[in-house]
Design a protein around this motif. Structure first.
Motif, mmCIF file in Angstrom:
data_model
loop_
_atom_site.group_PDB
_atom_site.id
_atom_site.type_symbol
_atom_site.label_atom_id
_atom_site.label_comp_id
_atom_site.label_asym_id
_atom_site.label_seq_id
_atom_site.Cartn_x
_atom_site.Cartn_y
_atom_site.Cartn_z
ATOM 1 N N THR A 161 0.873 -1.172 0.000
ATOM 2 C CA THR A 161 0.000 0.000 0.000
ATOM 3 C C THR A 161 0.918 1.231 0.000
ATOM 4 O O THR A 161 1.988 1.189 -0.590
ATOM 5 C CB THR A 161 -0.963 -0.016 1.204
ATOM 6 N N THR A 162 0.501 2.306 0.648
ATOM 7 C CA THR A 162 1.312 3.516 0.683
ATOM 8 C C THR A 162 1.349 4.071 2.096
ATOM 9 O O THR A 162 0.689 3.558 2.994
ATOM 10 C CB THR A 162 0.742 4.612 -0.248
ATOM 11 N N LYS A 163 2.096 5.125 2.275
ATOM 12 C CA LYS A 163 2.124 5.839 3.538
ATOM 13 C C LYS A 163 0.711 6.356 3.854
ATOM 14 O O LYS A 163 0.005 6.841 2.970
ATOM 15 C CB LYS A 163 3.106 7.011 3.419
ATOM 16 N N ASN A 174 -1.504 2.021 4.781
ATOM 17 C CA ASN A 174 -2.919 2.072 4.429
ATOM 18 C C ASN A 174 -3.591 0.701 4.378
ATOM 19 O O ASN A 174 -4.698 0.581 3.834
ATOM 20 C CB ASN A 174 -3.105 2.811 3.093
ATOM 21 N N VAL A 175 -2.970 -0.300 4.968
ATOM 22 C CA VAL A 175 -3.619 -1.616 5.037
ATOM 23 C C VAL A 175 -4.916 -1.520 5.818
ATOM 24 O O VAL A 175 -5.968 -2.040 5.399
ATOM 25 C CB VAL A 175 -2.679 -2.667 5.657
ATOM 26 N N ALA A 176 -4.887 -0.862 6.977
ATOM 27 C CA ALA A 176 -6.094 -0.762 7.806
ATOM 28 C C ALA A 176 -7.207 -0.028 7.054
ATOM 29 O O ALA A 176 -8.375 -0.453 7.075
ATOM 30 C CB ALA A 176 -5.772 -0.052 9.114
ATOM 31 N N ASN A 177 -6.864 1.069 6.383
ATOM 32 C CA ASN A 177 -7.881 1.796 5.605
ATOM 33 C C ASN A 177 -8.406 0.969 4.453
ATOM 34 O O ASN A 177 -9.603 1.002 4.131
ATOM 35 C CB ASN A 177 -7.285 3.101 5.069
ATOM 36 N N PHE A 222 3.280 -8.305 12.971
ATOM 37 C CA PHE A 222 3.562 -6.865 13.041
ATOM 38 C C PHE A 222 2.323 -6.047 12.649
ATOM 39 O O PHE A 222 2.030 -5.009 13.248
ATOM 40 C CB PHE A 222 4.726 -6.498 12.112
ATOM 41 N N LEU A 223 1.591 -6.520 11.642
ATOM 42 C CA LEU A 223 0.417 -5.781 11.185
ATOM 43 C C LEU A 223 -0.686 -5.764 12.239
ATOM 44 O O LEU A 223 -1.387 -4.757 12.392
ATOM 45 C CB LEU A 223 -0.125 -6.403 9.902
ATOM 46 N N ARG A 224 -0.841 -6.863 12.952
ATOM 47 C CA ARG A 224 -1.851 -6.873 14.022
ATOM 48 C C ARG A 224 -1.484 -5.884 15.118
ATOM 49 O O ARG A 224 -2.357 -5.230 15.691
ATOM 50 C CB ARG A 224 -2.021 -8.287 14.561
ATOM 51 N N ASP A 225 -0.192 -5.772 15.401
ATOM 52 C CA ASP A 225 0.244 -4.765 16.367
ATOM 53 C C ASP A 225 -0.007 -3.352 15.845
ATOM 54 O O ASP A 225 -0.390 -2.462 16.599
ATOM 55 C CB ASP A 225 1.744 -4.934 16.674
ATOM 56 N N GLN A 226 0.198 -3.159 14.549
ATOM 57 C CA GLN A 226 0.047 -1.822 13.969
ATOM 58 C C GLN A 226 -1.416 -1.414 13.839
ATOM 59 O O GLN A 226 -1.768 -0.246 14.070
ATOM 60 C CB GLN A 226 0.736 -1.759 12.607
ATOM 61 N N THR A 227 -2.262 -2.359 13.434
ATOM 62 C CA THR A 227 -3.669 -2.022 13.218
ATOM 63 C C THR A 227 -4.494 -2.100 14.493
ATOM 64 O O THR A 227 -5.547 -1.468 14.592
ATOM 65 C CB THR A 227 -4.295 -2.957 12.169
#
Length: 407
Positions: free
Chosen positions: A53-55, A90-93, A112-117
């Motif tokens: 995705t992107t920033k 922008n994975v969460a979005n 890591f993504l679960r921690d981030q989202t």
């Protein structure tokens, strides 16, 4: 500049990334005089997929691009090659507008993504040899750990010979034309990117290049910078050459004596320690005042050093800001096991040596059993101690060098 363009990469792949020409620094310490890009790619297969995705701050622009290529609700897979926020921001979005999508990445990436989202999501963990069927297209996955996070994978689109490589073979270089054969010369940006981000992980780069050598590549799609559709082999070869050069560095016989000196007392100690070293070993001795040294130059010196002797005065029970900057240029993966020692002048309490040695320990250096601290101005006796200190350090370096070379 607002970029509204989408660009074809192959019959089913479209670049839907965004441009960030005004970026001045990346990850705080890396200069980006050409700006950068955040590359995301859409695969228009029977089962639609997005790679990277992107920033997060570019969500409105990114969303507009997604809507140009597909109905977001039809996206079935989000491939995350690496979860640094400039790639995964922008994975969460995206999951909010593609509620049926499955996130695909390495086991580490999904953690890591679960921690981030902050929430769970549908996911598939993949590793080298795993494939994903998109109906009329097939994705293969290749582990590429530590390039430059432990979660990294490459993704190979078999039918169209497109390789998505995340940070590998990328550069911070922003040009709206995006193709390597249209943007002009970006070799300096490519080299700087490798040096600043990937060089410490050179052994992993060499391993990754070996894994992709059997592939009949048509296009390499990195996470930043130009799409390598015309001369990808040049940049893979450059990366391999740089990496091979980097892994040879620990065998160099260099000792770095770096210091800052408020009243030249620590400088005097540095020169006498160097005198002791030169009398006892054939190592190259690099004595340098780092007060005004650029971070990239500092990092280069550390990379080439097989031993590090760091000097600082003690001021207000603390070391100088430049010394903290020096610690920031040490990479524990690259510099692990190098012999570190402390020296300096102090007036009252002399905490500098413990602070230097403590940071060396945390950064995985081997700490020399002695330090060389002198109260106020050094005189003849202190100079003799400095020379002896240099000789003792040289003996230890010779011993370590012989062991590393199996002599």
């Amino acid at each position: 500049m607002t970029d509204k363009n989408i660009l074809p990469v192959s019959p089913s792949v479209t670049w839907i990334g965004v441009l960030d020409p005004g970026l001045i620094t990346f990850d705080i310490v890396m200069e980006t005089k050409y700006g950068t890009t955040y590359n995301s790619y859409f695969i228009n297969a029977e089962k639609k997929a997005i790679v990277e995705t992107t920033k997060e701050k570019f969500w409105p622009e990114y969303l507009a691009k997604i809507k140009q290529v597909t109905d977001p609700a039809e996206i079935e897979y989000i491939i995350v090659d690496h979860t640094e926020p400039d790639h995964s921001g922008n994975v969460a979005n995206l999951l909010k507008i593609a509620p049926n999508a499955t996130v695909v990445g390495s086991g580490n990436a999904l953690k890591f993504l679960r921690d981030q989202t902050g929430h769970d999501f549908r996911s598939i963990a993949v590793k080298t040899g795993d494939t994903l069927d998109l109906g009329n297209k097939t994705l293969h996955f290749i582990n590429a750990p530590n390039l430059h996070w432990p979660d990294t994978i490459y993704t190979w689109l078999e039918e169209e010979r497109v390789l998505f490589t995340c940070d590998s073979f990328g550069s911070h270089f922003c040009n709206e034309k995006m193709y390597d054969d249209e943007v002009g010369d970006f070799d300096d940006a490519f080299t700087y990117y490798f040096d600043a981000i990937l060089r410490p992980f050179s052994k992993y780069m060499i391993q990754a290049i070996e894994k992709i050598k059997p592939l009949d590549i048509s296009v390499i799609c990195p996470g930043h910078g130009p799409i390598l559709r015309s001369d990808w082999k040049k940049y893979v070869d450059m990366s391999q050459r740089y990496a091979m050069g980097a892994i040879a560095l620990p065998n160099e016989k260099n000792i770095l004596i770096a210091y800052v000196s408020a009243y030249e007392n620590t400088m005097l100690l540095a020169n006498k320690i160097a005198e002791g070293l030169k009398s006892s070993c054939d190592f190259t001795i690099d004595v340098c005042d780092i007060e005004h040294m650029h971070f990239s130059k500092l990092e280069e010196k550390i990379a080439h050093a097989s031993g590090i002797i760091l000097g600082s005065p003690t001021i207000n029970q603390n070391i100088l800001p430049q010394i903290y900057g020096f610690f920031g240029a040490i990479n524990p993966i690259r510099d692990k096991g190098k012999l570190g020692a402390a020296f300096g002048s102090y007036g009252w309490s002399g905490e500098a040596s413990k602070m230097i040695e403590g940071n060396f320990t945390m950064l995985k250096l081997k700490v020399f059993e002695r330090n060389m601290m002198v109260k106020f101005k050094p005189h003849e006796e202190a100079f003799k101690e400095c020379i002896d200190f240099g000789k003792a350090y040289a003996e230890k370096m010779i011993e370590m060098y012989r062991l590393s070379c199996n002599i």
